[in-house]
Design a protein around this motif. Structure first.
Motif, PDB file in Angstrom:
ATOM      1  N   GLY A 122      -7.507  13.943  16.206  1.00 48.11           N
ATOM      2  CA  GLY A 122      -7.854  12.661  15.616  1.00 48.11           C
ATOM      3  C   GLY A 122      -7.652  11.464  16.529  1.00 48.11           C
ATOM      4  N   TRP A 123      -6.861  11.625  17.612  1.00 49.33           N
ATOM      5  CA  TRP A 123      -6.602  10.506  18.519  1.00 49.33           C
ATOM      6  C   TRP A 123      -7.907   9.957  19.104  1.00 49.33           C
ATOM      7  N   LYS A 124      -8.697  10.811  19.704  1.00 47.08           N
ATOM      8  CA  LYS A 124      -9.941  10.370  20.333  1.00 47.08           C
ATOM      9  C   LYS A 124     -10.899   9.786  19.304  1.00 47.08           C
ATOM     10  N   GLU A 125     -10.881  10.329  18.112  1.00 49.17           N
ATOM     11  CA  GLU A 125     -11.757   9.846  17.041  1.00 49.17           C
ATOM     12  C   GLU A 125     -11.417   8.418  16.623  1.00 49.17           C
ATOM     13  N   LEU A 143       0.862  -1.173   0.000  1.00 45.52           N
ATOM     14  CA  LEU A 143       0.000   0.000   0.000  1.00 45.52           C
ATOM     15  C   LEU A 143       0.898   1.222   0.000  1.00 45.52           C
ATOM     16  N   TYR A 144       0.786   2.055  -1.019  1.00 47.38           N
ATOM     17  CA  TYR A 144       1.600   3.267  -1.144  1.00 47.38           C
ATOM     18  C   TYR A 144       0.722   4.483  -0.898  1.00 47.38           C
ATOM     19  N   GLY A 145       1.274   5.479  -0.229  1.00 47.71           N
ATOM     20  CA  GLY A 145       0.496   6.693  -0.045  1.00 47.71           C
ATOM     21  C   GLY A 145       1.178   7.704   0.841  1.00 47.71           C
ATOM     22  N   LYS A 146       0.364   8.627   1.309  1.00 47.16           N
ATOM     23  CA  LYS A 146       0.828   9.696   2.191  1.00 47.16           C
ATOM     24  C   LYS A 146       0.199   9.479   3.559  1.00 47.16           C
ATOM     25  N   ALA A 147       1.035   9.567   4.580  1.00 44.78           N
ATOM     26  CA  ALA A 147       0.586   9.290   5.939  1.00 44.78           C
ATOM     27  C   ALA A 147       0.646  10.538   6.805  1.00 44.78           C
ATOM     28  N   GLN A 148      -0.162  10.526   7.826  1.00 50.10           N
ATOM     29  CA  GLN A 148      -0.054  11.543   8.866  1.00 50.10           C
ATOM     30  C   GLN A 148      -0.001  10.849  10.206  1.00 50.10           C
ATOM     31  N   ALA A 149       0.850  11.364  11.068  1.00 47.21           N
ATOM     32  CA  ALA A 149       0.943  10.848  12.438  1.00 47.21           C
ATOM     33  C   ALA A 149      -0.130  11.531  13.267  1.00 47.21           C
ATOM     34  N   ILE A 150      -0.800  10.735  14.070  1.00 45.89           N
ATOM     35  CA  ILE A 150      -1.794  11.258  14.996  1.00 45.89           C
ATOM     36  C   ILE A 150      -1.305  10.900  16.400  1.00 45.89           C
ATOM     37  N   GLY A 187       1.266   1.127  26.060  1.00 41.82           N
ATOM     38  CA  GLY A 187       2.408   1.476  25.223  1.00 41.82           C
ATOM     39  C   GLY A 187       2.039   2.097  23.893  1.00 41.82           C
ATOM     40  N   ALA A 188       0.746   2.364  23.660  1.00 39.96           N
ATOM     41  CA  ALA A 188       0.333   3.009  22.405  1.00 39.96           C
ATOM     42  C   ALA A 188       1.028   4.369  22.296  1.00 39.96           C
ATOM     43  N   ARG A 189       1.595   4.647  21.123  1.00 39.13           N
ATOM     44  CA  ARG A 189       2.400   5.859  20.954  1.00 39.13           C
ATOM     45  C   ARG A 189       1.801   6.818  19.935  1.00 39.13           C
ATOM     46  N   GLN A 190       1.530   6.364  18.736  1.00 37.53           N
ATOM     47  CA  GLN A 190       0.905   7.180  17.699  1.00 37.53           C
ATOM     48  C   GLN A 190      -0.045   6.296  16.895  1.00 37.53           C
ATOM     49  N   LEU A 191      -0.920   6.967  16.167  1.00 36.87           N
ATOM     50  CA  LEU A 191      -1.698   6.343  15.108  1.00 36.87           C
ATOM     51  C   LEU A 191      -1.161   6.899  13.802  1.00 36.87           C
ATOM     52  N   TYR A 192      -1.212   6.111  12.746  1.00 36.91           N
ATOM     53  CA  TYR A 192      -0.841   6.588  11.416  1.00 36.91           C
ATOM     54  C   TYR A 192      -1.993   6.335  10.471  1.00 36.91           C
ATOM     55  N   LEU A 193      -2.451   7.405   9.848  1.00 35.49           N
ATOM     56  CA  LEU A 193      -3.509   7.348   8.857  1.00 35.49           C
ATOM     57  C   LEU A 193      -2.854   7.440   7.488  1.00 35.49           C
TER      58      LEU A 193
END
Length: 186
Positions: free
Chosen positions: A102-105, A89-96, A115-121
């Motif tokens: 966006g974290w709560k969402e 899967l190729y694309g553009k990501a953003q760190a949350i 130990g959760a650190r970031q989400l990546y969309l």
């Protein structure tokens, strides 16, 4: 022979759901390229053009540093059993980060794992499938529990201290913003 798609098709989504691990690759304009294996219950398909994955505390934080400078990301799955398949899967990501809106969402899509650190969309602009005939067979036994046990033992304060010591900069000295964007709320 590889095939390219503008979005995931149902067969891709079904394949992803069966995988126990995936690999993430990122790079800034200069410096080292990073590839990281990922596991646990940390990957979600949102729709045929977007995926979300939960990143856990680790010894480095290269992905966050790279995405802050260049959002390019490749996620790769490969079959270790059954039919040989590689899916990228190729694309553009953003760190949350935890302090981002966006974290709560999105965090509720995952089990509560210490130990959760970031989400990546990842917004996908291309999907590629290929045969994977050279990928060896491996048997899945069980998930590893060491990271969860370590994070639970550290507690929120211990994890923040670990981030301050080990996760603020990439190997090439790029800031990750881990502390500024991840203040853990009580």
């Amino acid at each position: 022979m590889g095939k390219q798609f503008s979005a995931m098709i149902p067969a891709h989504i079904e394949f992803i759901a069966q995988q126990q691990m995936f690999f993430v690759a990122t790079a800034a304009a200069t410096g080292r390229v990073n590839t990281s294996p990922k596991g646990m219950d940390s990957f979600r398909v949102l729709n045929q053009h977007q995926v979300l994955w939960l990143n856990f505390t680790g010894s480095g934080n290269e992905t966050a540093a790279h995405v802050s400078q260049d959002p390019r990301m490749t996620i790769m799955f490969c079959a270790f059993e059954g039919k040989p398949v590689i899916l990228r899967l190729y694309g553009k990501a953003q760190a949350i980060h935890r302090a981002d809106q966006g974290w709560k969402e999105h965090i509720g899509l995952f089990p509560n794992l210490d130990g959760a650190r970031q989400l990546y969309l990842l917004d996908i602009d291309m999907v590629q499938s290929s045969c994977g005939m050279a990928v060896p067979f491996f048997d899945y036994v069980a998930p590893r529990e060491e990271l969860s046990k370590w994070a639970l033992k550290q507690g929120d304060d211990g994890i923040q201290k670990y981030w301050a010591k080990k996760n603020q900069h990439s190997l090439d000295g790029v800031e990750t913003n881990i502390l500024a964007r991840s203040k853990i709320a009580d």
